[in-house]
Design an enzyme around this catalytic site. Structure first.
Site, PDB file in Angstrom:
ATOM      1  N   GLN A 281       0.598  -1.106  -0.092  1.00 52.25           N
ATOM      2  CA  GLN A 281      -0.408  -0.181   0.005  1.00 52.25           C
ATOM      3  C   GLN A 281       0.907   0.875  -0.132  1.00 52.25           C
ATOM      4  O   GLN A 281       2.033   1.587   0.475  1.00 52.25           O
ATOM      5  CB  GLN A 281      -0.804  -0.010   0.694  1.00 52.25           C
ATOM      6  CG  GLN A 281      -1.745  -0.711   1.125  1.00 52.25           C
ATOM      7  CD  GLN A 281      -2.855  -0.527   0.352  1.00 52.25           C
ATOM      8  OE1 GLN A 281      -3.250   0.225  -0.365  1.00 52.25           O
ATOM      9  NE2 GLN A 281      -4.624  -1.181   0.893  1.00 52.25           N
ATOM     10  N   CYS A 406      -9.995  -1.342  -3.644  1.00 57.33           N
ATOM     11  CA  CYS A 406      -9.103   0.202  -4.097  1.00 57.33           C
ATOM     12  C   CYS A 406     -10.625   0.814  -5.096  1.00 57.33           C
ATOM     13  O   CYS A 406     -10.423   1.684  -5.320  1.00 57.33           O
ATOM     14  CB  CYS A 406      -8.377   0.510  -4.669  1.00 57.33           C
ATOM     15  SG  CYS A 406      -7.685  -0.683  -5.770  1.00 57.33           S
TER      16      CYS A 406
END
Length: 449
Positions: A281, A406
């Site tokens: 991430q 996401c």
């Protein structure tokens, strides 16, 4: 009927997930970039289609809620940030609505929506940057693509990236030019250097540099020792040759030039080894909070078997390993799987296994082996889960499914399929891992009825 190049007075009443304001003119939806809800303005129509149109700001008459003066000089040209013209609380309101709209309109679902978790830092949060390279006025430059194009906006001093990246680029670009390294040209498929890829450990400070090239340039890089002396935090320098005509950035292999072939960072108190190909991430501080939420949703009792699909370097599952009986992780990228195995060993986690392969294929094989996980974690790419993965998870009948995504649209779509197969979508929480951009992460808790 709207006319191209005509100017209309109107008010912005909504926001698209691409970051354009929405207004109605003559009963037709018009999309206007760089606007805020509540803006009263004159809009110039630039394109008219059958059911909607596109416009640009001709004159702002009254500011909408949260509108501010953009602080970035290339905000209007660059395609990276979209919301630097509104304050952060307004941006969070937009993103919270994006997630709610996705689940209600696409998924036809009505779960409990927990308040969005915003980031403590809107600036300098990214631990990774991939800068496209170009030639401008016989000078080697890098920056970011203009919106909806591959035209490079030459600018490296980005508010989203660590300031050290700019310092490295300031040294690197003249050195590359002095070494007669040419920029890649997409149209002619000529030139050498495609991207400069930098990654930095949020906690460790270790930096990785990778040159993405059309053909190898490593024999020309006689300045690497000087570079490392100037920037001792650069502990890994590599090259990835990508000779194909493609939008994919990385090549299929990475060649180490000097240092280690990884950097180390800390995620949820675990040391994590990260290779150039590993998914990690980009906002470490927010990712740690995201994984804590996932662990809270799991409500672990200590005896669970957890299946972590699309596990990357294993960060999510390993953050739970101290509270479960066994962890099985699945990832398609071989280097990431090796990182995950090493991360488990490094942190003395002995109840974790990792398999390399497609999530759908491996989960189907595990199902054939009568595997019955108590909890399945899904962290798919933007396109969402494939049908084989979803069906295998449904057939495994875990008590809980925790999906991290996401892309709220594909997350809502996939959640709806689980809802049709005896899973209750209990709650959804938006987590902003990408301030100033249109992207927003969401996490979903599902339980078997």
């Amino acid at each position: 009927m709207l006319q191209k190049n005509e100017i209309y007075e109107t008010e912005i009443t909504g926001m698209t997930t691409e970051g354009s304001g929405v207004c109605k003119i003559d009963s037709m939806a018009v999309f206007v970039p760089m606007t805020a809800i509540g803006d009263k303005l004159k809009v110039k129509i630039v394109k008219v289609l059958k059911n909607y149109a596109f416009g640009i700001i001709d004159e702002l008459l009254k500011f909408g809620t949260g509108r501010v003066t953009p602080d970035c000089p290339v905000f209007r040209q660059c395609g990276g940030c979209v919301f630097r013209h509104v304050d952060y609380q307004t941006e969070l309101q937009y993103k919270s609505q994006f997630v709610k709209d996705a689940f209600s309109r696409i998924g036809k679902l009505n779960p409990v929506f927990e308040p969005i978790l915003g980031g403590e830092n809107r600036n300098f949060y990214r631990n990774k940057a991939q800068y496209p390279v170009a030639m401008k006025d016989n000078k080697l430059v890098c920056g970011f693509y203009a919106k909806h194009s591959h035209r490079v906006i030459a600018f490296q001093d980005c508010y989203l990236h660590p300031p050290i990246f700019q310092e490295i680029l300031n040294y690197l670009l003249p050195a590359l030019q002095k070494a007669n390294i040419s920029a890649y040209d997409e149209l002619s498929h000529t030139g050498e250097l495609r991207h400069i890829y930098l990654r930095k450990g949020y906690h460790s400070g270790e930096i990785m540099l990778c040159f993405i090239t059309r053909k190898s340039i490593h024999k020309k890089l006689n300045f690497l020792l000087d570079l490392q002396n100037k920037f001792p935090d650069i502990v890994s320098i590599s090259e990835s040759v990508n000779s194909e005509k493609t939008n994919v950035i990385m090549g299929k292999k990475v060649k180490l030039l000097t240092g280690k072939n990884f950097i180390i960072d800390t995620m949820c108190e675990n040391q994590i080894k990260i290779s150039p190909q590993s998914f990690y991430q980009v906002n470490t501080a927010q990712a740690e909070q995201l994984y804590q939420i996932a662990k809270h949703y799991a409500d672990l009792q200590g005896n669970e078997l957890v299946l972590d699909l699309y596990c990357g370097a294993g960060t999510i599952g390993l953050s739970m390993a101290d509270s479960i009986k066994k962890l099985i992780g699945v990832e398609v990228i071989p280097e990431a799987v090796e990182n995950a195995k090493e991360n488990a060993r490094q942190n003395k986690i002995f109840n974790a296994e990792f398999y390399c392969g497609d999530a759908g294929m491996i989960s189907k094989k595990l199902l054939e082996q009568k595997l019955s996980p108590d909890i399945v974690i899904l962290d798919p790419p933007r396109k969402g889960c494939d049908s084989m993965t979803i069906q295998s998870v449904i057939n495994m009948q875990p008590d809980k499914i925790i999906m991290i995504s996401c892309n709220p649209a594909t997350c809502a779509r996939d959640s709806a399929i689980f809802a049709e197969n005896h899973y209750m979508i209990e709650k959804v929480k938006a987590v902003d891992l990408f301030p100033s951009t249109t992207h927003v992460e969401c996490i979903v808790l599902m339980s078997r009825k």
